[in-house]
Design a protein around this motif. Structure first.
Motif, PDB file in Angstrom:
ATOM      1  N   SER A  43      19.441  51.692  22.429  1.00 39.33           N
ATOM      2  CA  SER A  43      18.582  51.687  23.466  1.00 39.33           C
ATOM      3  C   SER A  43      17.255  53.126  23.324  1.00 39.33           C
ATOM      4  O   SER A  43      16.901  53.806  22.186  1.00 39.33           O
ATOM      5  N   LYS A  67       7.813  48.595  24.155  1.00 40.07           N
ATOM      6  CA  LYS A  67       8.590  49.853  25.794  1.00 40.07           C
ATOM      7  C   LYS A  67      10.348  49.367  25.532  1.00 40.07           C
ATOM      8  O   LYS A  67      10.276  49.899  27.207  1.00 40.07           O
ATOM      9  N   GLY A  68      10.771  49.016  24.813  1.00 40.72           N
ATOM     10  CA  GLY A  68      12.022  49.553  25.237  1.00 40.72           C
ATOM     11  C   GLY A  68      13.227  48.001  25.929  1.00 40.72           C
ATOM     12  O   GLY A  68      14.187  48.386  26.179  1.00 40.72           O
ATOM     13  N   ASP A  69      12.218  47.208  25.233  1.00 43.44           N
ATOM     14  CA  ASP A  69      12.932  46.138  26.307  1.00 43.44           C
ATOM     15  C   ASP A  69      13.075  45.087  25.672  1.00 43.44           C
ATOM     16  O   ASP A  69      14.093  43.558  25.934  1.00 43.44           O
ATOM     17  N   ARG A  70      13.268  44.213  24.665  1.00 39.76           N
ATOM     18  CA  ARG A  70      13.342  44.028  23.663  1.00 39.76           C
ATOM     19  C   ARG A  70      13.577  44.263  22.192  1.00 39.76           C
ATOM     20  O   ARG A  70      13.492  45.226  21.437  1.00 39.76           O
TER      21      ARG A  70
END
Length: 128
Positions: free
Chosen positions: A71, A54-57
């Protein structure tokens, strides 16, 4: 299969910065994490950073925490590794790799054996 291409490596002086890119193309699993690894001559490959599907962790090796930032940009299927305050010991060939994951896996892994597709690598040299 998923095809990964790294770019952005080069020669930089100590204290300098580089931004590596890893572009994914071809067939891809629905969910996959991306990891960055590096290997210096005569040394074993080591994990540098990873980012979840998800690109968030994300996670970082202790040696790069506070200096590197990972990122993920979904529109272009690209994962970046911003490397600041580079040190001579950061010099290595940097590889990105993908790990197929389930929708329930929140975190990425820093274990290379869990990654199944690898790019060809990009050379990072740090020298004055």
């Amino acid at each position: 299969q998923l095809h990964l291409v790294e770019s952005g490596g080069g020669l930089v002086q100590p204290g300098g910065s580089l931004r590596l890119s890893c572009v994914a193309s071809g067939w891809s699993p629905t969910y996959y994490a991306i990891g960055w690894f590096r290997q210096a001559p005569g040394k074993e490959r080591e994990a540098v950073s990873c980012i979840n599907s998800k690109g968030d962790r994300f996670d970082y090796a202790d040696s790069v925490k506070g200096r590197f930032t990972i990122s993920r940009e979904f529109m272009s299927d690209t994962v970046y590794l911003q490397m600041n305050s580079l040190k001579p010991e950061d010099a290595a060939v940097y590889y990105c790799a993908s790990e197929p994951v389930s929708a329930l896996q929140a975190m990425c892994d820093m274990i290379s054996s869990r990654y199944n597709y690898w790019g060809q690598g990009t050379q990072v040299s740090v020298s004055s």
